[in-house]
Design an enzyme around this catalytic site. Structure first.
Site, PDB file in Angstrom:
ATOM      1  N   GLY A 230       1.357   4.442   3.821  1.00 47.00           N
ATOM      2  CA  GLY A 230       2.388   3.632   3.169  1.00 47.00           C
ATOM      3  C   GLY A 230       3.345   4.502   2.376  1.00 47.00           C
TER       4      GLY A 230
ATOM      5  N   SER B 273      -5.432  -1.239  14.055  1.00 43.42           N
ATOM      6  CA  SER B 273      -6.184  -0.026  14.353  1.00 43.42           C
ATOM      7  C   SER B 273      -6.890  -0.201  15.693  1.00 43.42           C
ATOM      8  CB  SER B 273      -7.248   0.185  13.271  1.00 43.42           C
ATOM      9  OG  SER B 273      -8.164   1.187  13.661  1.00 43.42           O
TER      10      SER B 273
ATOM     11  N   TYR C 168     -14.616  -4.676   9.363  1.00 43.27           N
ATOM     12  CA  TYR C 168     -13.330  -3.963   9.453  1.00 43.27           C
ATOM     13  C   TYR C 168     -12.667  -4.297  10.795  1.00 43.27           C
ATOM     14  CZ  TYR C 168      -9.824  -0.216   9.555  1.00 43.27           C
ATOM     15  OH  TYR C 168      -8.630   0.492   9.632  1.00 43.27           O
TER      16      TYR C 168
ATOM     17  N   GLY D 287      -1.285   7.530   1.201  1.00 39.92           N
ATOM     18  CA  GLY D 287      -1.459   7.647   2.654  1.00 39.92           C
ATOM     19  C   GLY D 287      -0.248   7.280   3.488  1.00 39.92           C
TER      20      GLY D 287
ATOM     21  N   GLY E 226       0.833  -1.202   0.000  1.00 40.78           N
ATOM     22  CA  GLY E 226       0.000   0.000   0.000  1.00 40.78           C
ATOM     23  C   GLY E 226       0.866   1.250   0.000  1.00 40.78           C
ATOM     24  N   ALA E 227       2.008   1.162  -0.696  1.00 43.16           N
ATOM     25  CA  ALA E 227       2.959   2.281  -0.689  1.00 43.16           C
ATOM     26  C   ALA E 227       2.529   3.408  -1.603  1.00 43.16           C
ATOM     27  CB  ALA E 227       4.347   1.774  -1.095  1.00 43.16           C
TER      28      ALA E 227
HETATM   29  N1  LIG Z   1      -5.902   6.480   8.252  1.00 45.46           N
HETATM   30  C1  LIG Z   1      -6.242   6.108   9.458  1.00 45.46           C
HETATM   31  O1  LIG Z   1      -6.809   6.906  10.256  1.00 45.46           O
HETATM   32  C2  LIG Z   1      -5.978   4.716   9.942  1.00 45.46           C
HETATM   33  C3  LIG Z   1      -6.338   4.389  11.273  1.00 45.46           C
HETATM   34  C4  LIG Z   1      -6.098   3.101  11.726  1.00 45.46           C
HETATM   35  C5  LIG Z   1      -5.505   2.172  10.901  1.00 45.46           C
HETATM   36  N2  LIG Z   1      -5.161   2.507   9.613  1.00 45.46           N
HETATM   37  C6  LIG Z   1      -4.562   1.473   8.751  1.00 45.46           C
HETATM   38  O2  LIG Z   1      -3.453   2.025   8.053  1.00 45.46           O
HETATM   39  C7  LIG Z   1      -3.283   1.317   6.822  1.00 45.46           C
HETATM   40  C8  LIG Z   1      -3.019   2.309   5.692  1.00 45.46           C
HETATM   41  O3  LIG Z   1      -4.196   3.079   5.515  1.00 45.46           O
HETATM   42  P1  LIG Z   1      -4.201   4.560   4.926  1.00 45.46           P
HETATM   43  O4  LIG Z   1      -4.916   5.366   5.940  1.00 45.46           O
HETATM   44  O5  LIG Z   1      -2.873   4.950   4.471  1.00 45.46           O
HETATM   45  O6  LIG Z   1      -5.208   4.350   3.695  1.00 45.46           O
HETATM   46  P2  LIG Z   1      -5.109   4.780   2.155  1.00 45.46           P
HETATM   47  O7  LIG Z   1      -4.632   6.185   2.032  1.00 45.46           O
HETATM   48  O8  LIG Z   1      -6.437   4.437   1.586  1.00 45.46           O
HETATM   49  O9  LIG Z   1      -3.997   3.826   1.577  1.00 45.46           O
HETATM   50  C9  LIG Z   1      -4.226   2.435   1.493  1.00 45.46           C
HETATM   51  C10 LIG Z   1      -3.228   1.815   0.555  1.00 45.46           C
HETATM   52  O10 LIG Z   1      -3.543   0.408   0.452  1.00 45.46           O
HETATM   53  C11 LIG Z   1      -3.680   0.093  -0.925  1.00 45.46           C
HETATM   54  N3  LIG Z   1      -4.586  -1.015  -1.178  1.00 45.46           N
HETATM   55  C12 LIG Z   1      -5.910  -1.073  -0.944  1.00 45.46           C
HETATM   56  N4  LIG Z   1      -6.402  -2.239  -1.384  1.00 45.46           N
HETATM   57  C13 LIG Z   1      -5.363  -2.916  -1.913  1.00 45.46           C
HETATM   58  C14 LIG Z   1      -5.233  -4.168  -2.545  1.00 45.46           C
HETATM   59  N5  LIG Z   1      -6.289  -4.959  -2.762  1.00 45.46           N
HETATM   60  N6  LIG Z   1      -4.030  -4.566  -2.953  1.00 45.46           N
HETATM   61  C15 LIG Z   1      -2.950  -3.774  -2.790  1.00 45.46           C
HETATM   62  N7  LIG Z   1      -2.994  -2.568  -2.219  1.00 45.46           N
HETATM   63  C16 LIG Z   1      -4.205  -2.139  -1.787  1.00 45.46           C
HETATM   64  C17 LIG Z   1      -4.198   1.378  -1.556  1.00 45.46           C
HETATM   65  O11 LIG Z   1      -4.063   1.344  -2.966  1.00 45.46           O
HETATM   66  P3  LIG Z   1      -5.266   1.968  -3.891  1.00 45.46           P
HETATM   67  O12 LIG Z   1      -5.157   3.440  -3.716  1.00 45.46           O
HETATM   68  O13 LIG Z   1      -4.923   1.441  -5.243  1.00 45.46           O
HETATM   69  O14 LIG Z   1      -6.564   1.423  -3.344  1.00 45.46           O
HETATM   70  C18 LIG Z   1      -3.291   2.381  -0.847  1.00 45.46           C
HETATM   71  O15 LIG Z   1      -1.997   2.374  -1.417  1.00 45.46           O
HETATM   72  C19 LIG Z   1      -4.526   0.452   6.646  1.00 45.46           C
HETATM   73  O16 LIG Z   1      -4.187  -0.899   6.946  1.00 45.46           O
HETATM   74  C20 LIG Z   1      -5.496   1.000   7.663  1.00 45.46           C
HETATM   75  O17 LIG Z   1      -6.396   0.017   8.135  1.00 45.46           O
HETATM   76  C21 LIG Z   1      -5.371   3.759   9.115  1.00 45.46           C
END
Ligand SMILES: NC(=O)c1ccc[n+]([C@@H]2O[C@H](COP(=O)([O-])OP(=O)(O)OC[C@H]3O[C@@H](n4cnc5c(N)ncnc54)[C@H](OP(=O)(O)O)[C@@H]3O)[C@@H](O)[C@H]2O)c1
Length: 315
Positions: free
Chosen positions: A31, A154, A180, A29, A25-26
């Protein structure tokens, strides 16, 4: 809310030249931000995500930000075990040893749908895809002579335990919040069991809560969902109530704890712990007891192996 450093501040003075880090997920966000910080240490960072254009954009951005960055990209779609296996092959062809595997990619509150292998989308993407990727990369992690696996979980894990009898929502009405929560509980249980199984190979696993961070993760949420979430997320007794509509960090800060998990000397010889705000959270700070239960961690491992059709390793 507590102030955390930025991910770049966490790696200040850290030299990982010659090491290899894989970030799923690099392309967005947390990543993307973590990949930049790890690249700033001199490590070779393998950026894995499913969108080829977004990966190329991220790689170009890192090179514009970090002089002499060493990066590669690998296409990885966690919604298909076949694609996960191809990605693992591609990573293995680039890296004979992996020092950090950051299982960061994720989706949240998706409408009901299934992965190409028939798994519920959130459990399949967030847990099973990473379970299989980690299994396939274990030889390279062991070859590092000291490696870390960082699973993005999370505080949302408190929304639900994993139903080990029905992990893919075949016998219940789908609830996107509980699904989730279950997937994020699975991320912690996975770290618990990884640590038990792989400790002797000098591999440590951690689960991270990054905080509430403004990213595209909320793309499936409506205004009503934000309000509903405020009602259903259990908060710590005595803790200040977090309003997810107002109290959030930007990714530069949000990525700090997962990068800290990847590099900090403070964590040497510890594993299977739940990290937030660049420190170890203890059991009383919002960690649901079911998420660290060793017996359930082993059961989830067995269920995950069966679902991914992995031959039993005799554990
Ligand atoms: N943001 C928060 O407040 C928060 C809080 C608690 C936990 N987290 C955790 O942090 C992690 C990163 O989340 P984020 O907030 O950075 O979200 P994000 O901005 O939506 O980024 C998610 C990343 O995962 C990729 N991804 C999604 N589905 C995928 C798949 N099937 N195969 C490969 N890559 C995939 C996305 O690619 P695409 O753009 O192509 O979909 C994107 O690069 C997650 O595991 C999330 O549960 C986040």
């Amino acid at each position: 809310m507590a102030t955390t450093p930025t991910a770049l501040e966490v790696v200040d003075g850290v030299d990982l030249t010659g090491r290899i880090c894989v970030v799923t997920g690099a392309s967005a966000g947390l990543g993307r931000e973590s990949a930049r910080a790890l690249a700033a240490t001199g490590a070779h960072v393998i950026l894995a995500a499913r969108n080829r254009t977004a990966l190329a954009d991220t790689e170009a951005w890192i090179h514009s930000e970090v002089r002499n960055a060493v990066t590669s990209t690998v296409e990885l779609d966690l919604t298909s075990l076949a694609a996960v296996r191809s990605a693992a092959d591609a990573i293995g062809a680039t890296a004979s040893a992996i020092h950090v595997l950051m299982n960061n990619a994720g989706v949240m509150f998706t409408p009901f749908s299934r992965t190409s292998d028939g798994f519920e989308m959130q459990f399949g993407t967030n847990h099973l895809g990473h379970f299989e990727l980690t299994r396939l990369l274990t030889p390279q992690l062991a070859a590092a002579g000291g490696a870390r696996i960082v699973n993005l979980s999370s505080d949302g894990h408190r929304l639900s335990d994993v139903d080990l009898g029905d992990p893919n929502w075949e016998h219940r009405e789908y609830d996107k919040f509980a699904a989730y929560g279950a997937s994020k509980t699975a991320n912690i249980l996975h770290a618990v069991e990884l640590n038990r199984r792989l400790r002797d190979q000098r591999i440590r696993a951690y689960a991270v809560h990054p905080g509430v961070v403004a990213t595209s993760l909320a793309r499936h949420m409506s205004r009503d969902d934000f309000t509903a979430l405020m009602q259903i997320v259990p908060s710590d007794p005595g803790a200040e109530k977090v309003d997810v509509r107002r109290d959030f960090a930007m990714p530069e800060h949000g990525a700090a704890t997962q990068v800290w998990a990847a590099v900090s000397d403070d964590l040497a010889d510890t594993g299977s712990v739940y990290l937030a705000d660049c420190r170890i959270r203890d059991d009383e700070e919002g960690l649901a007891p079911y998420a660290t239960d060793g017996a359930r961690a082993q059961q989830l491992w067995d269920v995950s192996e069966r679902l991914c059709a992995v031959p039993s390793a005799g554990h």
